[in-house]
Design a protein around this motif. Structure first.
Motif, PDB file in Angstrom:
ATOM      1  N   ILE A  48     -29.468  26.956 -25.358  1.00 11.04           N
ATOM      2  CA  ILE A  48     -28.916  27.379 -25.140  1.00 11.04           C
ATOM      3  C   ILE A  48     -27.739  26.199 -24.166  1.00 11.04           C
ATOM      4  CG2 ILE A  48     -27.623  28.972 -22.931  1.00 11.04           C
ATOM      5  CD1 ILE A  48     -29.143  30.634 -25.124  1.00 11.04           C
ATOM      6  N   ARG A  49     -28.409  25.276 -23.290  1.00 11.54           N
ATOM      7  CA  ARG A  49     -27.424  24.650 -22.746  1.00 11.54           C
ATOM      8  C   ARG A  49     -26.754  23.315 -24.155  1.00 11.54           C
ATOM      9  NH1 ARG A  49     -30.636  23.521 -18.823  1.00 11.54           N
ATOM     10  NH2 ARG A  49     -31.334  21.770 -20.129  1.00 11.54           N
ATOM     11  N   ALA A  50     -27.088  23.317 -24.789  1.00 11.25           N
ATOM     12  CA  ALA A  50     -26.804  22.892 -26.003  1.00 11.25           C
ATOM     13  C   ALA A  50     -26.152  22.952 -26.734  1.00 11.25           C
ATOM     14  CB  ALA A  50     -27.742  21.960 -26.856  1.00 11.25           C
TER      15      ALA A  50
ATOM     16  N   ASP B  84     -24.304  30.238 -24.441  1.00 13.30           N
ATOM     17  CA  ASP B  84     -24.643  30.580 -23.256  1.00 13.30           C
ATOM     18  C   ASP B  84     -22.832  31.168 -22.828  1.00 13.30           C
ATOM     19  OD1 ASP B  84     -22.554  28.995 -20.978  1.00 13.30           O
ATOM     20  OD2 ASP B  84     -22.810  26.650 -21.249  1.00 13.30           O
ATOM     21  N   ALA B  85     -22.815  31.606 -21.799  1.00 14.40           N
ATOM     22  CA  ALA B  85     -21.480  32.713 -21.950  1.00 14.40           C
ATOM     23  C   ALA B  85     -20.159  31.582 -21.536  1.00 14.40           C
ATOM     24  CB  ALA B  85     -21.579  33.815 -21.427  1.00 14.40           C
ATOM     25  N   LEU B  86     -20.459  30.773 -20.860  1.00 18.37           N
ATOM     26  CA  LEU B  86     -18.692  29.896 -20.647  1.00 18.37           C
ATOM     27  C   LEU B  86     -18.764  29.297 -21.629  1.00 18.37           C
ATOM     28  CD1 LEU B  86     -20.589  29.487 -17.092  1.00 18.37           C
ATOM     29  CD2 LEU B  86     -19.439  31.518 -17.930  1.00 18.37           C
TER      30      LEU B  86
ATOM     31  N   PRO C 279     -14.516  32.978 -20.675  1.00 18.08           N
ATOM     32  CA  PRO C 279     -13.970  33.021 -21.718  1.00 18.08           C
ATOM     33  C   PRO C 279     -13.672  33.956 -22.683  1.00 18.08           C
ATOM     34  CG  PRO C 279     -15.933  31.222 -22.555  1.00 18.08           C
ATOM     35  CD  PRO C 279     -15.458  32.525 -21.424  1.00 18.08           C
ATOM     36  N   SER C 280     -12.403  33.441 -23.550  1.00 14.72           N
ATOM     37  CA  SER C 280     -11.760  35.099 -23.723  1.00 14.72           C
ATOM     38  C   SER C 280     -12.092  35.830 -25.146  1.00 14.72           C
ATOM     39  CB  SER C 280     -10.520  35.229 -24.055  1.00 14.72           C
ATOM     40  OG  SER C 280      -9.868  33.938 -25.129  1.00 14.72           O
ATOM     41  N   ASN C 281     -13.121  34.802 -25.801  1.00 16.71           N
ATOM     42  CA  ASN C 281     -13.798  35.275 -27.014  1.00 16.71           C
ATOM     43  C   ASN C 281     -14.774  36.342 -26.661  1.00 16.71           C
ATOM     44  OD1 ASN C 281     -15.362  33.457 -26.423  1.00 16.71           O
ATOM     45  ND2 ASN C 281     -15.466  32.479 -28.535  1.00 16.71           N
ATOM     46  N   VAL C 282     -15.554  36.101 -25.175  1.00 17.80           N
ATOM     47  CA  VAL C 282     -16.233  37.067 -24.751  1.00 17.80           C
ATOM     48  C   VAL C 282     -15.904  38.282 -24.222  1.00 17.80           C
ATOM     49  CG1 VAL C 282     -18.518  37.507 -22.720  1.00 17.80           C
ATOM     50  CG2 VAL C 282     -17.529  34.938 -23.753  1.00 17.80           C
ATOM     51  N   THR C 283     -14.908  39.119 -24.346  1.00 12.77           N
ATOM     52  CA  THR C 283     -14.516  39.981 -23.980  1.00 12.77           C
ATOM     53  C   THR C 283     -13.614  40.278 -24.717  1.00 12.77           C
ATOM     54  OG1 THR C 283     -12.349  39.156 -22.877  1.00 12.77           O
ATOM     55  CG2 THR C 283     -14.999  39.390 -21.289  1.00 12.77           C
TER      56      THR C 283
ATOM     57  N   ILE D 108     -25.823  34.861 -20.237  1.00 12.06           N
ATOM     58  CA  ILE D 108     -26.186  34.161 -21.683  1.00 12.06           C
ATOM     59  C   ILE D 108     -25.095  35.354 -21.851  1.00 12.06           C
ATOM     60  CG2 ILE D 108     -27.374  34.697 -23.249  1.00 12.06           C
ATOM     61  CD1 ILE D 108     -29.803  32.554 -22.116  1.00 12.06           C
ATOM     62  N   ALA D 109     -23.888  35.281 -22.514  1.00 13.06           N
ATOM     63  CA  ALA D 109     -23.272  36.527 -23.437  1.00 13.06           C
ATOM     64  C   ALA D 109     -24.834  36.963 -25.183  1.00 13.06           C
ATOM     65  CB  ALA D 109     -21.970  35.949 -24.241  1.00 13.06           C
ATOM     66  N   ALA D 110     -24.204  38.232 -24.784  1.00 11.74           N
ATOM     67  CA  ALA D 110     -25.718  38.384 -26.352  1.00 11.74           C
ATOM     68  C   ALA D 110     -25.349  40.110 -26.960  1.00 11.74           C
ATOM     69  CB  ALA D 110     -27.250  38.288 -25.919  1.00 11.74           C
ATOM     70  N   PRO D 111     -25.198  40.459 -28.059  1.00  9.60           N
ATOM     71  CA  PRO D 111     -25.002  41.299 -28.445  1.00  9.60           C
ATOM     72  C   PRO D 111     -26.383  41.409 -29.236  1.00  9.60           C
ATOM     73  CG  PRO D 111     -24.679  40.053 -30.244  1.00  9.60           C
ATOM     74  CD  PRO D 111     -24.840  38.926 -28.411  1.00  9.60           C
TER      75      PRO D 111
END
Ligand code: TXA
Ligand code: MG
Length: 352
Positions: free
Chosen positions: A34-36, A53-55, A119-123, A150-153
């Motif tokens: 995830i960090r990578a 990684d959500a950020l 980040p705007s692509n998360v939202t 963690i962003a996850a669908p």
């Protein structure tokens, strides 16, 4: 959304884990992925998620490519503790605090005004973010090991039924992400409830935590149907074609005798039919020795939730002409079941 470029296929690493005590070195390696900036699919108590990684905006972008998901559909950010939430949202209002106290970790996602760090692509470009703390040791250990939310669908191809097992994840996405954490089937089987707290509390998606449970804590919650026609839809990504099998699906509502009679009529019409029903209805139908493929949703709404997406996937593979499913009562988990059936059938529902 464009098709996935097959030349970009990876070797997905598939690891088996204990659902309660996941192996620390494996989790450390998954966290490093995830960090990578790589994608890791993982179990939650609802369905499997495809995490980044959500950020990290470019890591998040990979989710949309892998799933062939439109950028207009925002993602849920998963946290492992409440402190992490405070980094993501402007403020945690009293109602949110009470709901968190009651339902986290669990199947309740809260939508709140976001901080710039998200980040705007998360939202999907919006100024709100959806956040939840999953109730699954593997999911929580992954977030901890990654050291980032963690962003996850759900880990399915866009518009397909959500995956409730590692096999279902691979069926849709094998080779499109780095690592799959396999801890067996998920427990709840439908996704989290999505509740907006941006204005008055509003139910955007019924799910694993019921409306009745939420209202017990915070009082009346608005339903999107109660909005005036000219108000825009409050939940992006809530389009009708969702969770859909490729076989035509029809939902039958009515008293058990009428639903059964209609199934008998359709089966006898010569079509090849799959039937998705509760255990009690199924038992009565089976005595009639019908020529159809049956999938049992078990004895309760909870077992139906746990089996629904698997049932849709199993029957969809049989090359049938039609899948029939019963509708549910509109209370408790039935609300989430009806919502998923409504979308999966693209509105093909009949009252008998
Ligand atoms: O149980 C679950 O919620 C699973 C597991 C993996 O956590 N996740 C999941 O994610 O179902 P997904 O992407 O399949 O559904 C997320 C939905 C979006 O389609 C949208 O309807 C809603 O959550 N959502 C996300 N962010 C939102 C926002 N900022 N405002 C309104 N709705 C939002
Ligand atoms: Mg989904």
């Amino acid at each position: 959304m464009s098709e996935f470029d097959q030349t970009k296929k990876l070797q997905t690493e598939h690891v088996l884990l204990d659902a309660i005590l996941p192996e620390p070195t494996t989790m450390a390696w998954a966290g490093a992925q995830i960090r990578a900036g790589n994608l890791v699919a993982f179990p939650t108590e609802t369905v499997y998620g495809l995490g980044a990684d959500a950020l990290n905006e470019s890591a998040v972008a990979k989710i949309f490519v892998a799933k062939e998901r439109p950028a207009s559909d925002p993602l849920i950010v998963h946290v492992a503790h409440v402190e992490q939430l405070k980094d993501l949202v402007q403020d945690v209002p009293r109602v949110a605090q009470r709901l968190i106290q009651e339902f986290w970790p669990g199947a309740l996602t809260l939508v709140l005004p976001k901080k710039n760090i998200v980040p705007s692509n998360v939202t999907a470009g919006g100024n709100t973010v959806a956040v939840r703390m999953p109730n699954h040791a593997v999911a929580l250990a992954l977030i901890e090991a990654a050291g980032t939310p963690i962003a996850a669908p759900s880990a399915n191809l866009f518009s397909r039924p959500s995956p409730t097992s590692a096999a279902a994840v691979l069926e849709d996405l094998d080779g499109r992400f780095a690592m799959l954490l396999d801890a067996g089937p998920t427990q709840i089987g439908v996704e989290s409830t999505v509740l907006s707290l941006v204005g008055p509390a509003m139910l955007l998606r019924p799910g694993g935590v019921t409306l009745e449970e939420i209202e017990k804590i915070i009082g009346p919650v608005l339903l999107p149907q109660e909005l005036e026609d000219d108000q825009i839809a409050p939940a992006p990504g809530m389009m009708l074609k969702h969770y859909a099998p490729s076989t035509r699906l029809e939902i039958l509502y009515g008293p058990p005798e009428k639903v059964q009679a209609e199934i008998v009529r359709l089966v006898n019409s010569g079509q090849r039919i799959g039937v998705l029903l509760s255990e009690s209805m199924l038992r009565q139908l089976k005595n009639k020795k019908l020529n159809a493929d049956f999938f049992s949703l078990g004895p309760t709404d909870a077992s139906a939730a746990a089996g629904l997406f698997k049932g849709l996937r199993v029957l969809d593979k049989l090359n049938l002409d039609l899948i029939l499913a019963q509708g549910f009562a509109t209370t408790g988990l039935g609300r989430a079941l009806n919502d998923r059936l409504h979308r999966a059938s693209q509105g093909r529902m009949r009252e008998l």
